[in-house]
Design a protein around this motif. Structure first.
Motif: not given
Ligand code: NAP
Length: 491
Positions: A129-143
């Protein structure tokens, strides 16, 4: 309120959103099983198209895609086993089989045009979670990494097979596999087969395996409560009524729901009235197993409802077959050629099938979910997973779980629970802004649930996947499904 969604730092609410970037979505859903698809459909029907469903496999369906063992089906009556907004009147029989449940889910995906939102062969490894942007950054298996304002998991509780810790398991030279990873290329005809486990999965596939195997050994650690399964193929009249006369279907659906919320509910609450179910189970055992010695070995030593009540008409007759042996001596080790039990007996085996269940209490593993201020979900859950109404956790804003901790049932259809959860999430997505449960709300609800769980059969003395290694029930909801629905409406 629905045209943009990036929350401006420091402000909240629908007015305070800005348009998305290229890899930013309003909602990211993980898992394309019953829960994830339900969320996707409700978003679509609410006019929200900006969502993605990540699915690590190459097809949708969740457990109904993975569990293809012979005899696989659902022990919830078919008329109850579809979304309320897309009821299926075309089931072929009173308890649905795996293939037609999977077909139903495919039909729902097609009807609600989900193909463009589904991303197969895409596993989420982490989310931050990125509180500054109000977003979830999601890491995927392809990098790669993508972002979303709302993150919703629909990965289920039964998605990672569990193998028993039996000495020598890896030495076995024959073929072995788990019930959820069935080896359809392996012919069981005439073979000496061992099945370890006697839970809901084994109860369905053992009768089929027994028809093929030369010799079948069923290794039972604990006997289960089994009640009759009033399963039958629907005739023409029933099919016409269920598919063309909605009040008939609704009436039956309602009656089955009510039976679950009374007789079966009383059983899991350990109520005196629940003894009726125990009486049914005892009578079922007596009528199907005339041999008193075998019957004694099949009589459970724990209260009914402590683990999932099994529903089967062919389990007991299968165990009484000539080519089947019920083994209740504990397994001491597996060797290259077979299985040894504590009484010193060696049984030569060609194939071992593990019906040993799933890593159910390890919620969301192996994903790494990191919330506000670096809070790591698996650290927060070190003493057992817990969430407000099974949906959300303090310090994890705009993060929601479907079929999360404390929402499994022992008496009714999980689809009802999933729909309650999806409405809870949808309300917040439509409202926009940032949503986070307070610690006070979380604690108050958790202490109520934990107290109520103590008053259920789940907490009684038995081994079950409802419990963590130290015996804490973390998977189940202790009350009626209607109570849960009302709580999610208010919540
Ligand atoms: P399960 O209920 O967890 O049963 C696992 C079985 O393996 C139990 O009999 C257990 O014995 C045995 N076992 C585990 N470790 C063992 C060991 N070391 N040695 C010997 N035996 C061992 O798993 P499942 O049958 O796959 O069912 C899991 C869940 O999937 C169900 O509860 C249900 O929610 C779902 N399911 C649903 C349906 C449906 O029709 N809706 C069908 C299949 C599955 P103990 O009992 O002694 O622990």
């Amino acid at each position: 309120m629905t045209e943009g969604y990036r929350v401006v730092p420091g402000k909240q609410g629908p007015k305070d959103v800005v348009p998305p970037g290229p890899d930013v979505r309003r909602v990211a859903i993980i898992g394309a099983g019953f829960a994830g698809l339900c969320m996707a459909i409700r978003l679509r029907r609410a006019g929200i198209d900006d969502f993605v469903v990540y699915e690590k496999a190459d097809d949708l369906g969740g457990v109904w895609r993975d569990n293809t063992y012979p005899g696989a089906g659902c022990d919830v009556p078919s008329v109850l086993y579809s979304y309320s907004f897309a009821q299926n009147g075309h089931w072929s029989r009173s308890f649905p089989l795996q293939g037609e449940i999977l077909d139903y889910l495919h039909a729902c995906a097609a009807r609600f045009d989900l193909a463009r939102n589904l991303r197969f062969r895409t596993e989420v490894t982490a989310a931050r979670y990125d509180a500054a942007a109000g977003l979830w950054h999601i890491s995927l298996s392809d990098g790669t990494e993508e972002s979303a304002q709302f993150l919703v998991t629909g990965v289920g509780q039964l998605n990672r097979p569990r193998y028993p810790e039996v000495p020598g398991r890896h030495q076995f030279l024959g073929t072995s596999f788990h019930s959820a990873e069935w080896r359809h290329d392996h012919d069981l005809t005439g073979r000496r087969v061992a099945v370890i486990g006697t839970g809901p999965s084994a109860v369905q596939f053992v009768p089929e395996v027994a028809k093929q195997a030369g010799r079948l050994y069923v290794f039972q650690r604990s006997a289960n409560w089994v009640i009759p399964k009033p399963d039958r193929e629907y005739g023409r009249l029933a099919l016409t009524l269920l598919s063309k006369v909605p009040p008939a279907r609704l009436g039956l659906r309602g009656a089955i729901y009510l039976r679950a919320e009374t007789a079966l509910y009383w059983a899991i609450r350990g109520r005196r009235r629940g003894k009726l179910v125990e009486f049914m189970a005892k009578r079922h055992l007596r009528s199907q197993i005339p041999n008193p010695a075998l019957r004694a070995r099949l009589t459970p030593g724990f209260p009914i409802g402590c683990k999932r009540i099994l529903i089967s008409d062919d389990w007991y007759p299968t165990l009484a077959r000539e080519n089947v042996e019920l083994v209740t001596d504990p397994i001491s080790r597996i060797i290259r050629t077979g299985i040894d039990t504590a009484d010193g007996t060696h049984r030569p085996i060609d194939t071992i099938i593990y019906g040993t269940g799933f890593l159910a209490t390890e919620f969301l593993r192996p994903m790494e979910i990191t919330g506000r201020d670096g809070a790591r979900l698996h650290d927060v859950w070190k003493d057992g997973a817990a969430a407000y109404l099974g949906l959300t956790v303090p310090a994890f804003p705009n993060f929601f779980m479907l079929y999360g901790p404390g929402t499994n049932l022992g008496h009714n259809s999980i689809i009802y629970m999933i729909e309650s959860q999806v409405e809870f999430v949808l309300k917040r997505v439509l409202r926009g802004g940032t949503h986070e449960v307070t610690q006070g709300q979380f604690d108050a609800q958790q202490s109520q649930v934990e107290a109520a769980l103590q008053d259920t059969a789940f907490a009684a003395d038995c081994t079950s996947w409802y419990k963590t290694a130290d015996g804490k029930v973390t998977t189940n909801w202790p009350r009626r499904t209607l109570t849960y629905r009302m709580a999610t409406r208010r919540g």
